[in-house]
Design a protein around this motif. Structure first.
Motif, PDB file in Angstrom:
ATOM      1  N   GLU A   2       0.860  -1.182   0.000  1.00  0.00           N
ATOM      2  CA  GLU A   2       0.000   0.000   0.000  1.00  0.00           C
ATOM      3  C   GLU A   2       0.898   1.235   0.000  1.00  0.00           C
ATOM      4  OE1 GLU A   2      -3.408   1.912   2.938  1.00  0.00           O
ATOM      5  OE2 GLU A   2      -2.863  -0.188   3.130  1.00  0.00           O
ATOM      6  N   THR A  28       1.281   8.843  10.270  1.00  0.00           N
ATOM      7  CA  THR A  28       0.152   8.265  10.990  1.00  0.00           C
ATOM      8  C   THR A  28       0.040   6.776  10.695  1.00  0.00           C
ATOM      9  OG1 THR A  28      -1.001  10.366  10.794  1.00  0.00           O
ATOM     10  CG2 THR A  28      -2.328   8.461  11.377  1.00  0.00           C
ATOM     11  N   ALA A  29       0.225   6.409   9.446  1.00  0.00           N
ATOM     12  CA  ALA A  29       0.137   5.000   9.045  1.00  0.00           C
ATOM     13  C   ALA A  29       1.221   4.172   9.718  1.00  0.00           C
ATOM     14  CB  ALA A  29       0.259   4.883   7.529  1.00  0.00           C
ATOM     15  N   PHE A  73       1.489   5.343   0.571  1.00  0.00           N
ATOM     16  CA  PHE A  73       0.980   6.430   1.394  1.00  0.00           C
ATOM     17  C   PHE A  73       1.565   7.756   0.912  1.00  0.00           C
ATOM     18  CE2 PHE A  73       1.174   2.668   4.113  1.00  0.00           C
ATOM     19  CZ  PHE A  73      -0.127   2.623   4.596  1.00  0.00           C
ATOM     20  N   SER A  74       0.740   8.795   0.938  1.00  0.00           N
ATOM     21  CA  SER A  74       1.248  10.131   0.642  1.00  0.00           C
ATOM     22  C   SER A  74       2.088  10.577   1.827  1.00  0.00           C
ATOM     23  CB  SER A  74       0.095  11.100   0.417  1.00  0.00           C
ATOM     24  OG  SER A  74      -0.604  11.313   1.632  1.00  0.00           O
ATOM     25  N   ASP A  75       2.876  11.621   1.633  1.00  0.00           N
ATOM     26  CA  ASP A  75       3.722  12.116   2.714  1.00  0.00           C
ATOM     27  C   ASP A  75       2.892  12.541   3.925  1.00  0.00           C
ATOM     28  OD1 ASP A  75       5.924  11.626   1.170  1.00  0.00           O
ATOM     29  OD2 ASP A  75       6.176  13.695   0.516  1.00  0.00           O
ATOM     30  N   ASP A  76       1.695  13.083   3.684  1.00  0.00           N
ATOM     31  CA  ASP A  76       0.843  13.554   4.783  1.00  0.00           C
ATOM     32  C   ASP A  76       0.328  12.418   5.662  1.00  0.00           C
ATOM     33  OD1 ASP A  76       1.160  16.120   3.812  1.00  0.00           O
ATOM     34  OD2 ASP A  76      -0.693  16.062   2.631  1.00  0.00           O
ATOM     35  N   GLU A  77      -0.028  11.288   5.065  1.00  0.00           N
ATOM     36  CA  GLU A  77      -0.598  10.190   5.839  1.00  0.00           C
ATOM     37  C   GLU A  77       0.428   9.145   6.273  1.00  0.00           C
ATOM     38  OE1 GLU A  77      -3.608   8.661   3.232  1.00  0.00           O
ATOM     39  OE2 GLU A  77      -2.149   7.763   1.889  1.00  0.00           O
ATOM     40  N   ALA A  78       1.654   9.282   5.846  1.00  0.00           N
ATOM     41  CA  ALA A  78       2.673   8.265   6.101  1.00  0.00           C
ATOM     42  C   ALA A  78       3.011   8.107   7.577  1.00  0.00           C
ATOM     43  CB  ALA A  78       3.936   8.583   5.307  1.00  0.00           C
TER      44      ALA A  78
END
Length: 119
Positions: free
Chosen positions: A30, A39-40, A32-37
């Motif tokens: 999967e 948190t993920a 992830f964009s830098d913004d959600e990485a």
């Protein structure tokens, strides 16, 4: 873009996160964009502490129309052993394997460094 990687405790296999589970192939990972990485990484790494070890994000670059790790180390981890092209994950072939073998760049993954700094 980034992907989440770790090593499976049972056998040491390199694994990647995809939709609630760890998968062995980078092609299935999967993204992830830098913004959600960030948190993920925190959410997925802490939910399964007995399944994997050393959870961290890797930076990706577009190569031949697909995403590949920027870091040479992470490309080796995604391909399997480098002793022969018929060994490891690289023996499967396909567009993603081709892209991994021809990707360029040697930047260090910032995801792992950021996770270490937060602790």
């Amino acid at each position: 873009m980034k992907a989440l990687t770790a090593n499976r405790l049972l056998d040491g296999e390199v694994v990647f996160w995809k939709a609630g589970q760890w998968v062995e192939r980078f092609a299935d990972a999967e993204l992830f964009s830098d913004d959600e990485a960030a948190t993920a990484a925190e959410a997925h790494g802490k939910n399964q502490p007995t399944v994997v070890v050393d959870v961290y994000l890797i930076d990706l670059i577009e190569a031949e129309g697909v995403w590949a790790p920027i870091s040479y180390r992470e490309r080796i981890r995604a391909l399997g052993p480098t002793n022969h092209l018929a060994h490891g994950k690289q023996a499967e072939g396909g567009a993603v394997i081709e892209a991994l073998q021809h990707a360029h760049g040697a930047a260090r993954s910032t995801g792992r460094v950021n996770l270490i700094k937060r602790k």
